[in-house]
Design a protein around this motif. Structure first.
Motif, PDB file in Angstrom:
ATOM      1  N   LEU A  34       1.016  -1.152   0.004  1.00  0.00           N
ATOM      2  CA  LEU A  34      -0.126  -0.228   0.042  1.00  0.00           C
ATOM      3  C   LEU A  34       1.028   1.180   0.083  1.00  0.00           C
ATOM      4  N   PRO A  35       0.638   2.197  -0.939  1.00  0.00           N
ATOM      5  CA  PRO A  35       1.329   3.525  -0.909  1.00  0.00           C
ATOM      6  C   PRO A  35       1.123   4.219   0.415  1.00  0.00           C
ATOM      7  N   PRO A  36       2.208   4.641   1.079  1.00  0.00           N
ATOM      8  CA  PRO A  36       2.035   5.357   2.497  1.00  0.00           C
ATOM      9  C   PRO A  36       1.157   6.638   2.243  1.00  0.00           C
ATOM     10  N   LEU A  37       0.188   6.772   3.416  1.00  0.00           N
ATOM     11  CA  LEU A  37      -0.605   8.000   3.330  1.00  0.00           C
ATOM     12  C   LEU A  37       0.105   9.146   3.842  1.00  0.00           C
ATOM     13  N   SER A  38       0.061  10.333   3.398  1.00  0.00           N
ATOM     14  CA  SER A  38       0.536  11.396   3.943  1.00  0.00           C
ATOM     15  C   SER A  38       0.258  11.782   5.350  1.00  0.00           C
ATOM     16  N   GLU A  39       0.735  12.577   6.182  1.00  0.00           N
ATOM     17  CA  GLU A  39       0.248  12.987   7.598  1.00  0.00           C
ATOM     18  C   GLU A  39      -1.189  13.309   7.041  1.00  0.00           C
ATOM     19  N   GLU A  40      -1.156  14.461   6.073  1.00  0.00           N
ATOM     20  CA  GLU A  40      -2.433  15.059   6.008  1.00  0.00           C
ATOM     21  C   GLU A  40      -3.563  14.273   5.917  1.00  0.00           C
ATOM     22  N   GLU A  44      -8.528  13.133  11.255  1.00  0.00           N
ATOM     23  CA  GLU A  44      -9.543  12.500  11.960  1.00  0.00           C
ATOM     24  C   GLU A  44     -10.611  12.457  10.784  1.00  0.00           C
ATOM     25  N   GLU A  45     -10.775  13.077   9.755  1.00  0.00           N
ATOM     26  CA  GLU A  45     -11.723  13.004   8.799  1.00  0.00           C
ATOM     27  C   GLU A  45     -11.720  11.670   8.070  1.00  0.00           C
ATOM     28  N   HIS A  46     -10.498  11.150   7.915  1.00  0.00           N
ATOM     29  CA  HIS A  46     -10.403   9.879   7.058  1.00  0.00           C
ATOM     30  C   HIS A  46     -10.347   8.825   7.877  1.00  0.00           C
ATOM     31  N   LEU A  47     -10.385   8.813   9.216  1.00  0.00           N
ATOM     32  CA  LEU A  47     -10.561   7.803  10.263  1.00  0.00           C
ATOM     33  C   LEU A  47     -11.477   6.997   9.964  1.00  0.00           C
ATOM     34  N   VAL A  48     -11.671   5.596   9.855  1.00  0.00           N
ATOM     35  CA  VAL A  48     -12.850   4.825   9.942  1.00  0.00           C
ATOM     36  C   VAL A  48     -13.125   4.518  11.248  1.00  0.00           C
ATOM     37  N   GLN A  49     -14.517   4.844  11.644  1.00  0.00           N
ATOM     38  CA  GLN A  49     -14.865   4.719  12.936  1.00  0.00           C
ATOM     39  C   GLN A  49     -15.330   3.046  13.219  1.00  0.00           C
ATOM     40  N   GLY A  50     -15.180   2.392  14.266  1.00  0.00           N
ATOM     41  CA  GLY A  50     -15.639   1.218  14.345  1.00  0.00           C
ATOM     42  C   GLY A  50     -14.338  -0.028  14.282  1.00  0.00           C
ATOM     43  N   CYS A  51     -13.055   0.436  14.162  1.00  0.00           N
ATOM     44  CA  CYS A  51     -11.837  -0.049  14.117  1.00  0.00           C
ATOM     45  C   CYS A  51     -11.155  -0.041  15.317  1.00  0.00           C
ATOM     46  N   SER A  53      -8.051  -1.013  15.563  1.00  0.00           N
ATOM     47  CA  SER A  53      -6.583  -0.384  15.009  1.00  0.00           C
ATOM     48  C   SER A  53      -7.268   0.726  14.242  1.00  0.00           C
ATOM     49  N   LYS A  54      -6.343   1.807  14.316  1.00  0.00           N
ATOM     50  CA  LYS A  54      -6.568   3.031  13.379  1.00  0.00           C
ATOM     51  C   LYS A  54      -6.365   2.570  11.786  1.00  0.00           C
ATOM     52  N   VAL A  55      -7.654   3.002  11.250  1.00  0.00           N
ATOM     53  CA  VAL A  55      -7.658   2.711   9.886  1.00  0.00           C
ATOM     54  C   VAL A  55      -7.953   4.091   8.875  1.00  0.00           C
ATOM     55  N   TRP A  56      -7.408   4.688   8.018  1.00  0.00           N
ATOM     56  CA  TRP A  56      -7.725   5.778   7.431  1.00  0.00           C
ATOM     57  C   TRP A  56      -8.350   5.439   5.941  1.00  0.00           C
ATOM     58  N   LEU A  57      -8.912   5.905   5.318  1.00  0.00           N
ATOM     59  CA  LEU A  57      -9.406   5.699   4.187  1.00  0.00           C
ATOM     60  C   LEU A  57      -9.924   6.902   3.250  1.00  0.00           C
ATOM     61  N   LEU A  58      -9.389   6.974   2.041  1.00  0.00           N
ATOM     62  CA  LEU A  58      -9.677   7.903   1.155  1.00  0.00           C
ATOM     63  C   LEU A  58     -10.261   7.398  -0.100  1.00  0.00           C
ATOM     64  N   GLY A  59     -11.130   8.030  -0.789  1.00  0.00           N
ATOM     65  CA  GLY A  59     -11.758   7.246  -1.980  1.00  0.00           C
ATOM     66  C   GLY A  59     -11.979   8.579  -2.834  1.00  0.00           C
ATOM     67  N   THR A  60     -11.993   8.198  -4.400  1.00  0.00           N
ATOM     68  CA  THR A  60     -12.164   9.054  -5.417  1.00  0.00           C
ATOM     69  C   THR A  60     -12.661   8.342  -6.506  1.00  0.00           C
ATOM     70  N   VAL A  61     -13.438   8.953  -7.241  1.00  0.00           N
ATOM     71  CA  VAL A  61     -14.322   8.260  -8.191  1.00  0.00           C
ATOM     72  C   VAL A  61     -13.880   8.912  -9.751  1.00  0.00           C
ATOM     73  N   SER A  62     -13.637   8.053 -10.829  1.00  0.00           N
ATOM     74  CA  SER A  62     -13.152   8.447 -11.902  1.00  0.00           C
ATOM     75  C   SER A  62     -13.915   7.447 -12.944  1.00  0.00           C
ATOM     76  N   GLU A  63     -14.828   8.174 -13.787  1.00  0.00           N
ATOM     77  CA  GLU A  63     -15.697   7.579 -14.821  1.00  0.00           C
ATOM     78  C   GLU A  63     -16.664   6.327 -14.126  1.00  0.00           C
ATOM     79  N   GLY A  64     -16.977   6.790 -13.121  1.00  0.00           N
ATOM     80  CA  GLY A  64     -18.078   5.866 -12.247  1.00  0.00           C
ATOM     81  C   GLY A  64     -17.338   4.486 -11.522  1.00  0.00           C
ATOM     82  N   CYS A  65     -15.710   4.476 -11.709  1.00  0.00           N
ATOM     83  CA  CYS A  65     -15.207   3.513 -10.847  1.00  0.00           C
ATOM     84  C   CYS A  65     -14.505   4.175  -9.565  1.00  0.00           C
TER      85      CYS A  65
END
Length: 135
Positions: A34-40, A44-51, A53-65
């Motif tokens: 996994l490519p390392p995430l930046s400190e940015e 808190e905004e990207h932290l997944v609640q309910g884990c 361990s700390k898990v951060w998640l970011l998503g982008t959509v391109s052409e519906g994918c």
């Protein structure tokens, strides 16, 4: 539904008979890819609640994918999350809704290693992906 290429290679790799130690090593290697995430990104905004361990998640959509990026402070969890990303990256919102998490980890031969808290955590990550896709 056909699997993304990364998911197919995960299945090929984890589908071979092997002991838990070998699987754990493979899991950590997947996590290290996994490519390392930046400190940015580790906000808190990207932290997944309910884990646990700390898990951060970011998503982008391109052409519906959807393409997700994630990180965790726990190596084993990072590996499990990497396998989840392999399964979901490139899917549409509708396909994301159809992902069967227990079945996926069962196919990989990892369901026995998923403690209830890990299962709940991965479910929380998948739910968060679905929320992002639906927003």
């Amino acid at each position: 539904m056909s699997l993304p290429a990364d998911a197919q290679s995960a299945l090929d790799l984890f589908g071979q008979p092997q002991g838990w130690e070998q699987r754990a090593r493979l899991l950590m290697q997947w996590g290290d890819r996994l490519p390392p995430l930046s400190e940015e990104d580790k906000s808190e905004e990207h932290l997944v609640q309910g884990c646990e361990s700390k898990v951060w998640l970011l998503g982008t959509v391109s052409e519906g994918c959807w393409q997700f990026r994630a990180g965790s402070d726990a190596r084993l969890i990072r590996g499990l999350v990497a396998l989840l990303l392999a399964r979901v990256n490139g899917l549409s919102e509708q396909e994301l809704l159809e992902v069967d998490l227990p079945d996926w980890f069962n196919q990989l031969g990892l369901s026995r290693q998923l403690s209830p808290s890990r299962s709940n955590g991965l479910n929380a990550v998948l739910q968060r992906m679905r929320q992002l896709a639906h927003a």
